[in-house]
Design an enzyme around this catalytic site. Structure first.
Site, PDB file in Angstrom:
ATOM      1  N   HIS A  93      64.320  41.708  57.830  1.00 27.20           N
ATOM      2  CA  HIS A  93      65.121  42.668  57.076  1.00 27.20           C
ATOM      3  C   HIS A  93      64.774  42.578  55.602  1.00 27.20           C
ATOM      4  O   HIS A  93      64.851  41.508  55.004  1.00 27.20           O
ATOM      5  CB  HIS A  93      66.615  42.393  57.271  1.00 27.20           C
ATOM      6  CG  HIS A  93      67.484  43.430  56.617  1.00 27.20           C
ATOM      7  ND1 HIS A  93      68.568  43.123  55.830  1.00 27.20           N
ATOM      8  CD2 HIS A  93      67.406  44.780  56.616  1.00 27.20           C
ATOM      9  CE1 HIS A  93      69.126  44.243  55.397  1.00 27.20           C
ATOM     10  NE2 HIS A  93      68.446  45.255  55.854  1.00 27.20           N
ATOM     11  N   GLU A 107      76.683  53.062  61.553  1.00 31.40           N
ATOM     12  CA  GLU A 107      77.452  52.206  60.648  1.00 31.40           C
ATOM     13  C   GLU A 107      78.684  52.924  60.099  1.00 31.40           C
ATOM     14  O   GLU A 107      79.701  52.299  59.841  1.00 31.40           O
ATOM     15  CB  GLU A 107      76.570  51.693  59.507  1.00 31.40           C
ATOM     16  CG  GLU A 107      76.035  52.789  58.600  1.00 31.40           C
ATOM     17  CD  GLU A 107      74.938  52.300  57.651  1.00 31.40           C
ATOM     18  OE1 GLU A 107      74.416  51.201  57.846  1.00 31.40           O
ATOM     19  OE2 GLU A 107      74.607  53.059  56.721  1.00 31.40           O
TER      20      GLU A 107
END
Lengths: 711, 711
Positions: A412, A507
């Protein structure tokens, strides 16, 4: 002599006045190009004798070399036809047909020493693509774009699925309205999104999905956005004229061009069938094939992650330290542990175990690297270094552990939009990944960009994303970018840029929720440009389960399964917590089974804002998967199986909403039924409000099919 | 309780109202700090009872957290004294004394939850340094600077040697005037310079050199410019008040601060002797020692280059191709050779041969890499790649050839100010250098910066230069930057940032010429901050020699020799063409002999704008070198030798202007005389108009000294 001159004039006039016309291979579409007064180029587009785009201007205004939008004469026109096929490395179809008629117009400006540009039109059965081309020439080397003057004059007050024009974010919720209603709805539509810079005049983003009152579907977007800013669309709510609005740079310029150059393609996908819009491969066809020589390392990725717990569990954090003011030069072992850090050795190992047990390729781990204590909102340049783990994340140990289980860790790289910082560290970051066995990275661009004054969707950042993808390819790394500019089919050219977010994704289900219709619109908008890392698979939809609030994911559990088929991506996450999958192992089986790469795709039913039903055949396998979703309304999906080889029975496992299920009542109630199907079968499947259906279809041996009901 | 409270108030008042005073170790300088009405901090500076800086404001205005320039109370004050020495890695002296008295004032803002800042004053015998410090605290984490409010209220209408305030360039010619005359002279002073962005209000750059009517010399500059924009000085021509004017970024902000942080030091060097200004090591003392562990690879560099021929010969070019529109993706072997490319194998080998024969360390080669056909003026991002040579420059062959002769090739990285492009490619560029045996790089920043809207002297670019220097150190590479922000003593902290240009240098002798006084001002201005790669050594000063024009270098040949001593730098070029040195081998001997690193330095005579005479002892050797220069006026330099060990005779070789020489008549006429000198000798040496003197002093054996006249 005078005769000759008149003849010349006559020829020129002929070229000037006679419109140039081409039709699509199936003759349904007609493209007309002409020069009007003052040598201004115009085009129009018709579909089955209906106007799609009324006569609209073409051209570019510059800041430094005068107008490239008028004063033209036609120097030359050329027509060509192409009909061939090609095979994407990964995709919705094994083979894609590329069939168009082309008109290439060369326009010169006699008063500018005959400098010339070209406009190239490609008319497919599913729509039009055109672009400006600026050949290398002494009279045109460099110029700065003030604005592109491409018009899209629509023929009526169409229904439109839109989000506000913005230079920095695509993460808006969709509004459905008439074009004429956009002004009155704009303020409400401009909800708060991080780092948003809404356009001051009336504008919407592309892909812009419209439907005319007589049932024509029109989608405007762009293809092959390279070295150019992304396009928004100015809207005139009275005349229904739209026009290009490019994203400016830090000093207000819109683009820097060096010839030989061309703009992205402006695309207009048209059909009287909504399913054809979703089936269109026009944007991919307008992108260039990849130049990568070795693509063997580019593969589908099904992954889980240390991720959803940051949004819902309320106790897990990206940050490791309690302190809220840190620098990369700090000694992070000296921070006070906040006790809630998510990316710990223990938690990551647990995820690796789960991934290995259930056949996932990778585990995304966010919050592994130093800097998360104050990563956002400070326009901070040196925000992450991408190579230093928190004290409780042992890269070497975890890499070895993952490797021993046949699982990859997904890197990430949140950049906080400090793109200059990321570029500066990029080689070292990718080298670190390679050294530790990572082969894919999720990048993030939350916040205001650095270089300061640049926008997410401007030319500089557009080049940045591509630079990252290309550099990643040097290290055999796949890129899954979040908050980057909306995609335009570049995954054909840079196939390791495997997926993007670039829209309001799952999200937001944890931050206010998504409308039940949201995912029925996305395939017609965001996904027109390319695969989306929507991160579906939320089984625990009622988030009060975690002990606080009344937030919920506005779908049934089954609709989350259907997303794996309705939202195309060769990279798909099972986004929920492993412990939630453990509670529903039978439903989880669909996520474990579903393919990511396809031999073929069959869009069976679709209406933007209402429903989508798609079937796909797994790449290289006799397996098919079906996903159907609906909006907030219950409906009955009609699922056909006519793509199955004739005369043979298959086992279909149908994951369906329970009778009393809906997005806000009993969303976790479902049924799983096995039946026999063949190419003649038709399933009338009830979908719950906010619900869906997911079906896997496999060859069954006698044992398996024995006793199964025939559909 | 009430009593206690009153006592507290009384203490506070005492702290508030009583001015804080410190003096320099020699008591000549007095610094006074006090809070005035509304808690506004003020300081003043006196020298031998004369005001240098009248009471002037201190503080910072922010864009986001309110004022840090008022509302203060004094929380605490601390005094300290330091007297020690340190040894620079390279420098004008082997040992530098660091002797100051310090006042550290902690100021808090009661109405801002007692958030606090500090102002640290260090008073040396040669002047004052002070800076703002922002300690880490809950109430002050991040802020954005609107402007720094540091005043420099001068006591009179001083004579000032100035260049216009500018955000992007230091390459102006100096104007000498009264402060009050600046407005009427600004337009004329603002000559055309590439990529200039003159400040809109009245402002000048630092280092700002002034002289009062009663003979006090005052120099205002800054030290340790890190993570902050460079400072210009606003000028009030009526009150003679100056104030800080920071360089803005692309969106108009002036700086982004995260605590713990501090500003650069603001420096005021003061003396009644001009020679003391040049001898001051205050700025170096205020910079941090280097953190590099290994500095063994950082060494002086005497070099020649494929460079001056680009300016004078009129036939040699950086570019290889005739085409004027190229891209890095082009195949440069397909360009049409223009026939004038300078960086050819043959020409570079010739330079390597010359360098080896005459003991030079390196050969700079500009124009070796693809992209020079249209490198400038197009705000082009992908302008150079730093790793691809032109077809007629064989890196491997030339590297091997240079190595076989004990010579290094100096890399050239012109960035065209596309800093983002350079950062993106930096690791690969330095790796390429390492792979090919290069150990030093000349960087260039010609043109408008990218990120667009940023300035050469803004915080982003300031950080960029340091990033380049630090990354270069990872590869053991020395950096010689041109067109970068003016230096502030950072060569102490980053000693591989060996030299900079950052002023109007020798190249301008070929583009309009430099005033004969120019080089007598530079040591008082540009060189206060650090070594300058002035590129002296032009023997063929009449440039019509090359067949065109009437341009000339406005010095005598001997003055060019003197520059190697008057312009301190551990990196020095012999800038003229090898064939010109071959014509004057006896004068060239001085350039071959002169040292670059010194045990000690003796500034013997100096007056800004008029003359400079400096003697230096070579590092680790019993050799001394003297340089003396004058402006357009003839003068007699007084050269003393009192630094020589007592009672011993040495051989001095005096390179002097011939009697009838001057900068524009017989500039190449000189005499070379050997004499005996000792510590009592005094030389009265006539200097021609625009001329100079250069002397080398060595130990001579009996044979060598025999028959030499005693001075």
């Amino acid at each position: 002599m005078r005769k000759l001159f008149l003849l010349f004039i006559a020829c020129t006039l002929t070229l000037q006045l006679s419109a140039q016309v081409i039709t699509s291979p199936d003759k349904n579409l007609t493209l007309t190009f002409e020069l009007r007064d003052n040598g201004v180029p115009y085009y129009k587009l018709g579909y089955k004798n209906k106007p799609v785009i009324k006569p609209s201007r073409l051209g570019i205004e510059t800041n430094d070399v005068g107008s490239l939008a008028e004063g033209f004469t036609i120097e030359d026109t050329k027509q060509a036809s192409v009909n061939n096929t090609w095979e994407p490395i990964m995709g919705e179809q094994k083979t894609i047909r590329n069939n168009y008629n082309e008109l290439l117009v060369t326009l010169k400006q006699p008063e500018q020493k005959n400098r010339f540009i070209r406009i190239r039109f490609r008319l497919f059965n599913d729509g039009l693509g055109f672009r400006y081309e600026f050949p290398k020439q002494d009279e045109l080397k460099y110029f700065v774009i003030k604005e592109e003057q491409t018009g899209f004059n629509l023929a009526g007050d169409h229904k439109i699925f839109w989000i506000p024009g913005d230079y920095d974010t695509n993460e808006y919720a969709y509004t459905t309205s008439k074009i004429s209603e956009i002004p009155s709805l704009m303020e409400k539509a401009t909800i708060d999104v991080h780092a948003q810079v809404p356009i001051k005049n009336l504008a919407v983003q592309t892909p812009s999905m419209m439907k005319t009152s007589d049932g024509l579907y029109i989608n405007i977007h762009e293809a092959a956005l390279i070295n150019y800013p992304a396009m928004n669309l100015n809207v005139d709510p009275k005349t229904f004229a739209m026009s290009s609005h490019l994203t400016p740079d830090a000093v207000g310029n819109k683009g820097y061009i060096q010839t030989d150059a061309q703009t992205p393609w402006r695309t207009i996908v048209v059909s009287d069938k909504a399913t054809d819009i979703l089936a269109s491969k026009l944007i991919l066809n307008l992108n260039e094939p990849t130049a990568y020589e070795d693509v063997s390392w580019i593969k589908p990725v099904k992954y889980i992650g240390v991720w959803w717990e940051y949004f819902v569990a309320g106790k897990s954090t990206w940050a490791y330290g309690k302190e809220t003011n840190v620098k990369l030069s700090d000694d992070f072992t000296k921070l006070t542990p906040n006790g809630t850090h998510g990316a710990t050795n223990e938690n990551v190992k647990r995820h690796i175990d789960f991934a290995a047990e259930h056949g996932f390729d990778a585990v995304l781990v966010e919050g592994w690297n130093i800097g998360w204590e104050d990563w956002f909102g400070n326009w901070k340049e040196e925000v992450f270094d991408f190579v230093t783990p928190y004290p409780d994340f042992d890269v070497k140990m975890l890499s070895a552990y993952a490797a021993s289980k046949g699982v990859k860790i997904m890197m990430h790289h949140e950049t906080s939009s400090s793109a200059t910082n990321y570029e500066r560290r990029l080689d070292k970051a990718f080298q670190f990944m390679q050294d530790n066995g990572y082969n894919s990275v999720k990048t993030g661009y939350v916040g205001k960009p650095i270089p300061r004054g640049e926008h997410h969707d401007g030319q500089w950042m557009v080049n940045h994303y591509i630079h990252v993808a290309k550099t990643a390819a040097d290290y055999k790394i796949m890129v899954n970018s979040h908050e980057a500019v909306r995609p335009t089919g570049l995954h054909r050219t840079y196939p390791n840029w495997i997926a993007q977010e670039s829209a309001r994704g799952t999200e937001f289900e944890a931050m206010g929720g998504l409308a039940p219709e949201h995912a029925t619109i996305l395939p017609f908008t965001r996904l027109m440009g390319g695969p989306m890392d929507y991160t579906p698979g939320i089984f625990q939809t009622d988030l009060s389960y975690y002990g606080t609030g009344n937030q919920r994911v506005n779908t049934t559990l089954v609709k989350q399964l259907a997303y794996y088929v309705t939202m195309y991506s060769p990279l798909q996450m099972a986004a929920d917590l492993p412990e939630n999958y453990a509670r529903f192992p039978d439903a989880f089986q669909f996520i474990k089974d579903v393919a990511l790469d396809w031999d073929d795709t069959y869009v069976q039913e679709a209406e933007p804002g209402d429903y989508v039903t798609i079937a796909r055949k797994a790449k290289g396998k006799n397996e098919w998967y079906v996903g159907g979703i609906t909006d907030e309304n219950a409906r009955t999906a009609t699922v056909r199986f006519d793509y199955l080889p004739k005369g043979k029975n298959y086992v279909a496992t149908i994951y369906a909403d329970a009778k009393d299920a809906s997005w806000n009542q009993n969303p976790q109630k479902y049924t799983i039924t096995k039946v026999q199907v063949n190419s003649k079968s038709v399933l009338k499947q009830p979908l719950a409000p906010g619900g869906g259906v997911a079906i896997s279809i496999k060859e069954g041996n006698k044992q398996e099919t024995k006793g199964l009901k025939k559909l």
